[in-house]
Design a protein around this motif. Structure first.
Motif, short mmCIF file in Angstrom:
data_model
loop_
_atom_site.label_atom_id
_atom_site.label_comp_id
_atom_site.label_asym_id
_atom_site.label_seq_id
_atom_site.Cartn_x
_atom_site.Cartn_y
_atom_site.Cartn_z
N ASP A 452 -5.66 -12.41 -8.37
CA ASP A 452 -4.95 -13.62 -7.95
C ASP A 452 -3.59 -13.63 -8.62
O ASP A 452 -3.37 -12.94 -9.63
N VAL A 454 -1.21 -16.53 -10.34
CA VAL A 454 -1.33 -17.92 -10.78
C VAL A 454 -0.07 -18.36 -11.53
O VAL A 454 0.70 -17.52 -12.01
N THR A 456 1.64 -20.98 -14.68
CA THR A 456 1.35 -21.10 -16.11
C THR A 456 0.12 -21.96 -16.39
O THR A 456 -0.50 -21.83 -17.45
N ASN A 457 -0.26 -22.83 -15.45
CA ASN A 457 -1.43 -23.67 -15.63
C ASN A 457 -2.69 -23.09 -15.00
O ASN A 457 -3.74 -23.73 -15.00
N GLY A 458 -2.55 -21.88 -14.44
CA GLY A 458 -3.72 -21.23 -13.83
C GLY A 458 -3.94 -21.60 -12.38
O GLY A 458 -4.95 -21.19 -11.79
N ASN A 459 -3.00 -22.35 -11.77
CA ASN A 459 -3.14 -22.70 -10.35
C ASN A 459 -2.78 -21.50 -9.48
O ASN A 459 -1.77 -20.82 -9.72
N VAL A 470 -3.66 -11.87 -12.38
CA VAL A 470 -4.93 -11.92 -13.12
C VAL A 470 -6.02 -11.23 -12.31
O VAL A 470 -5.93 -11.14 -11.08
N ARG A 472 -10.07 -11.42 -11.49
CA ARG A 472 -11.08 -12.47 -11.54
C ARG A 472 -12.49 -11.99 -11.86
O ARG A 472 -13.29 -12.74 -12.40
N ARG A 496 -6.06 -16.75 -22.04
CA ARG A 496 -4.97 -17.45 -21.33
C ARG A 496 -5.51 -18.23 -20.13
O ARG A 496 -5.15 -19.39 -19.90
N PHE A 497 -6.39 -17.59 -19.34
CA PHE A 497 -7.00 -18.23 -18.17
C PHE A 497 -8.50 -18.00 -18.25
O PHE A 497 -8.95 -16.85 -18.29
N SER A 500 -10.93 -15.00 -16.76
CA SER A 500 -10.07 -14.12 -15.98
C SER A 500 -9.34 -13.18 -16.93
O SER A 500 -8.92 -13.59 -18.03
N PHE A 502 -6.18 -11.37 -18.12
CA PHE A 502 -4.74 -11.61 -18.06
C PHE A 502 -4.02 -10.27 -18.22
O PHE A 502 -4.08 -9.63 -19.27
#
Length: 654
Positions: A452, A454, A456-459, A470, A472, A496-497, A500, A502
Motif C-alpha cells: 500500500d 500511505v 504520515t497517519n497511515g491512511n 508499506v 501489509r 511506524r504503522f 505493516s 515500513f
C-alpha cells in the motif's frame, strides 16, 4: 513524466514465458492474495527438496514469522546436491572470469565435490553447526564455495565486501561473534591488488572470538600467517588428498538437516548512525522466494546464461548469484573486476564471450557506461541477450531508454526490480512476458506481495499521490531480525504503522496500478509546499544530453523552507559550465515545473557512492546543511570524492 509511454512484451517472448499474459499474472496474484498459506505452501513443496516435510506454512506473531515449521531442509543441498540426480549434473553452475582474464567453469558436480572437500577441512578444524563465519574474499569461485559450505554445515555466514576497510571488518566480526574468518591473500581491482589478509590481521587485533582463519591463495603475494590460527586453503586440500580417511569423509557428502528457520546469513547494511545493522535471513523461506523469482522475474529457461554483475558481498549477489539461480539450476556468470577495466567494454566483452542471455546490473553502472558513448557496446555482438534487468535504485527513464535501445536493440524486455536487503528477494517487478513496461516504473507487485501507499497517519492514498510504501502481509524471504538487537528491528521496521512493514521508501501508484519508487523518504523534498521527488528531478537532469549522472538533495532556504541543490557529472565534451548551469535550471523548469528548478547546480567529476554503486545522497545532504559528514561512512567507495566536494563547498562559502 514517463507514465504514458509503454513497451509491450514481444509476442515471441510471451509465448515461451513462465507467465504469458496479464490475465495469467492477475490470476496468480489473486490466488496468492486469497489464500497465501496454501499458495506458498504449494510452492515450497514443489520448488524445494525437503528431508522432512513441513507441518504448516506459517506461524505469524507480528513481527515474528516462522515459515514452514516442522520441516528439515538444507540450502546447499537445494542449490547443488539435488541437481546431481538430473541432467544438470554436468551442466555449468558457475562460469567465472577473473579480472586479469583467467577463467574457470565449474559444473554442478564440480561444485558438489569442492564444497564437500572444504566442509571436511572446516570440520577437521573443529568448525561446526551453530557457529558464525565472516567471509571476506574477492569475487572468485571459492567465495561461492565458502558461502555454500557454511550453509551445508549450518554455520551462519556473513559476507563482507572485499573493498571494506579493516575497521568495517572488525565491527562486523565483533557484532556477530564470529569464530571463523574465510579470506584470501588478496584480489584484483582495476589492475591493482586489494590486500585482504592484511586487513584481516589488523581487524583481528581486537576480535578475540576468532579461532580460525582460512586463507585462499589468489594473488600469490606474501602475507603474515599466525601459527595455530591461520591456515592455507590449498595446503589443507593437498593434505586431504593424501589422507584416505579424510578423502572418504569428503566423498560421503555429509549434509546437515536443519530447521527451516535456521539462521542462514547475516548481512550488514549501513545506517545513519555509526553502527551497521546485521540483517538476519533464515533458510527455507528465503530460498523459496529467491528461487521462484528467478522464474517469475527473469523467466529462467534451462539453457540461459544468467549474469548478475553484483558482488556477493551485497544482498543482490547472495540472492541472484548464489541462492536463487543455483536453487533453480541455472548457469551463472561471476566476474572479479570492474565494469570499466581494462576498458569501458569489459561487460560487453564478457556478454559476447559467454553468450549471456540474461543481464542484471545497476542503474549506476548503466549511467556510467552511457557516459562513455555507444561505441563500446556497439563493438560487440550482444545478440545472445534476451532479457535485461536493473537493481539497486530507481532507474532514470533516460538510462532505461539507452539500455533498451543500445544494449537490448529494442527486443529485450527490461525488468526494473524493487526490493531491499530486508526483503531478501524481489518484491515489485515486471513479469516480462506478461505486462507492458513503462520506463522508470517497477510496474506491479509480485504474487504474495501485498503493498500500500500511505500518508504520515497511515491512511491509504489513492492513485497519483506520493506517500510511504508499506508491505501489509508477511512473505517467506522477509528478514527475521537485526542480529542481537530485536528492539531496533521492531522500532525501525514495524512500529511506524501497526502490523505493516515500513520500507523507508516513497512511492506513488499511477492509474494503471503501476508503482513508481521515488527513493528513500529522506529523498523527498518540500519546496514552498510542493513535495518533490529527488528521483524525478534527477531523471529530468539526466535526460539532458550533456548530463551523465545527477544527485539532488534539499538544502535549507529561509523563504521556501527547502531548495533544490543538484550535483551533476557531465558526459565527455567541451562544456561551458556557467552557461550549462543556467540551461539545466531552465530545462528542469520546463520538464517538471518552475517550482522544481534547482536553486544551485554544482558540477563535479564524480559522486560519492557506496561500494555497491549507490549514490550516497545522505553525505551530500549533510554537506549542504551542516558542512560536515557524520554517521557510518564504511560503505563509501572513495573518500577523496567527498573530500573534494567539501573543499569545493568551503571555497564557494568563502
Amino acid at each position: 513524466m514517463s507514465d504514458s509511454k509503454t513497451y509491450a512484451p514481444p509476442s515471441e517472448f510471451s509465448s515461451r514465458a513462465h507467465v504469458k499474459s496479464t490475465e495469467e499474472y492477475r490470476a496468480l496474484y489473486e490466488r496468492a492474495k486469497t489464500n497465501p498459506e496454501a499458495f506458498w505452501g504449494d510452492l515450497a513443496a514443489t520448488e524445494l527438496t525437503w528431508f522432512r516435510p513441513f507441518l504448516k506454512t506459517l506461524d505469524w506473531d507480528p513481527p515474528s514469522a516462522k515459515w514452514f515449521p516442522g520441516g528439515k531442509i538444507n540450502a546447499c543441498y537445494n542449490c547443488v546436491d539435488r541437481h546431481l540426480r538430473t541432467e544438470r549434473r554436468t551442466k555449468p553452475a558457475i562460469i567465472w572470469e577473473g579480472e586479469p582474464g583467467d577463467s574457470r567453469v565449474l559444473t554442478y558436480e564440480d561444485l558438489y565435490k569442492l564444497i564437500n572437500r572444504f566442509a571436511t577441512i572446516l570440520m577437521r578444524l573443529k568448525s561446526k553447526t551453530g557457529e558464525r563465519a565472516v567471509i571476506y574474499m574477492p569475487m572468485i569461485p571459492e567465495l561461492a564455495i565458502a558461502v555454500l559450505t557454511c550453509a551445508r554445515m549450518g554455520i551462519t555466514h556473513s559476507v563482507v565486501f572485499g573493498g571494506f576497510s579493516s575497521e568495517a571488518l572488525k565491527t562486523r566480526i565483533q557484532d556477530l561473534g564470529a569464530s571463523l574468518v574465510i579470506t584470501a591473500d588478496g584480489g584484483w581491482r582495476r589492475g591493482k591488488e586489494v590486500r585482504l589478509k592484511d586487513a584481516v590481521d589488523k581487524a583481528l587485533e581486537e576480535c578475540p572470538s576468532v579461532r580460525t582463519v582460512m586463507v585462499y591463495k589468489r594473488t600469490g603475494s606474501d602475507v603474515n600467517m599466525m601459527t595455530g590460527r591461520d591456515y592455507w586453503w590449498h595446503e589443507h586440500e593437498e593434505n586431504l588428498d593424501s589422507t584416505p580417511a579424510l578423502k572418504a569423509i569428503a566423498e560421503s557428502g555429509e549434509v546437515q538437516h536443519l530447521d527451516p528457520e535456521h539462521p542462514l546469513f547475516v548481512l550488514y547494511t549501513s545506517g545513519t548512525t555509526g553502527k551497521p545493522k546485521g540483517i538476519l535471513h533464515t533458510t527455507a523461506g528465503y530460498l523459496l522466494q529467491t528461487a521462484i523469482t528467478m522464474k517469475w522475474v527473469f523467466d529462467l529457461r534451462e539453457d540461459d546464461i544468467f549474469w548478475c554483475t553484483a558482488d556477493i558481498g551485497w544482498v543482490t549477489g547472495h540472492s541472484y548469484i548464489v541462492y536463487g539461480p543455483l536453487t533453480a539450476g541455472a548457469t551463472v556468470v561471476m566476474y572479479e573486476g570492474a565494469p570499466d577495466y581494462p576498458a569501458y567494454d569489459r561487460f560487453w566483452q564478457i556478454v559476447e564471450k559467454y553468450r549471456v542471455t540474461i543481464f542484471y546490473t545497476s542503474p549506476t553502472a548503466i549511467r556510467a557506461l552511457v557516459r562513455q558513448g555507444d561505441k563500446w557496446p556497439n563493438a560487440h555482438d550482444l545478440s545472445s541477450l534476451r532479457l535485461l534487468g536493473s537493481v539497486g535504485e530507481p532507474i532514470n527513464p533516460a538510462a532505461w531508454d539507452w539500455y533498451y535501445r543500445v544494449i537490448g536493440k529494442e527486443r529485450c524486455p527490461i525488468v526494473d526490480t524493487w526490493w531491499q536487503t530486508e526483503t531478501g528477494a524481489i518484491m515489485i517487478a515486471p513479469m516480462p512476458g506478461a505486462m507492458p513496461l513503462k520506463p522508470g516504473s517497477a510496474t506491479l507487485p509480485l504474487p504474495g506481495t501485498i503493498v500500500d501507499i500511505v500518508d504520515t497517519n497511515g491512511n491509504v492514498l489513492g492513485n497519483n499521490q506520493e506517500g510511504f510504501l508499506v508491505i501489509r502481509e508477511p512473505w517467506p524471504s522477509m528478514a527475521r531480525n537485526v542480529w542481537g538487537d530485536p528492539k531496533r528491528f521492531q522500532e525501525q521496521y514495524w512500529s511506524r504503522f501497526p502490523n505493516s512493514y515500513f520500507t523507508g521508501d516513497a512511492a506513488r501508484r499511477d492509474d494503471d496500478g503501476y508503482y513508481w519508487i521515488l527513493g528513500r523518504i529522506d529523498d523527498v523534498m518540500n519546496v514552498s509546499g510542493h513535495r518533490l521527488s529527488t528521483m524525478e528531478i534527477e531523471s529530468s537532469l539526466v535526460h539532458h544530453p550533456a548530463v551523465a549522472e545527477a544527485a539532488v538533495v534539499a538544502k535549507p532556504h529561509e523563504i521556501t523552507g527547502q531548495a533544490v541543490c543538484a550535483f551533476v557529472t557531465l558526459k565527455q565534451g567541451d562544456w561551458n559550465v556557467e552557461a550549462l548551469g543556467q540551461e539545466l535550471r531552465q530545462w528542469v523548469g520546463r520538464e517538471i515545473g518552475p517550482f522544481a528548478r534547482p536553486e544551485e547546480i554544482r558540477f563535479t567529476d564524480a559522486l560519492p557512492k557506496t561500494r555497491s554503486g549507490k549514490i550516497m545522497r545522505r553525505l551530500l545532504r549533510e554537506l549542504v546543511t551542516s558542512h560536515g559528514v557524520t554517521g557510518d561512512i564504511t560503505t563509501l567507495e572513495d573518500m577523496s570524492v567527498i573530500q573534494r566536494l567539501a573543499s569545493q563547498h568551503q571555497s564557494d562559502e568563502d
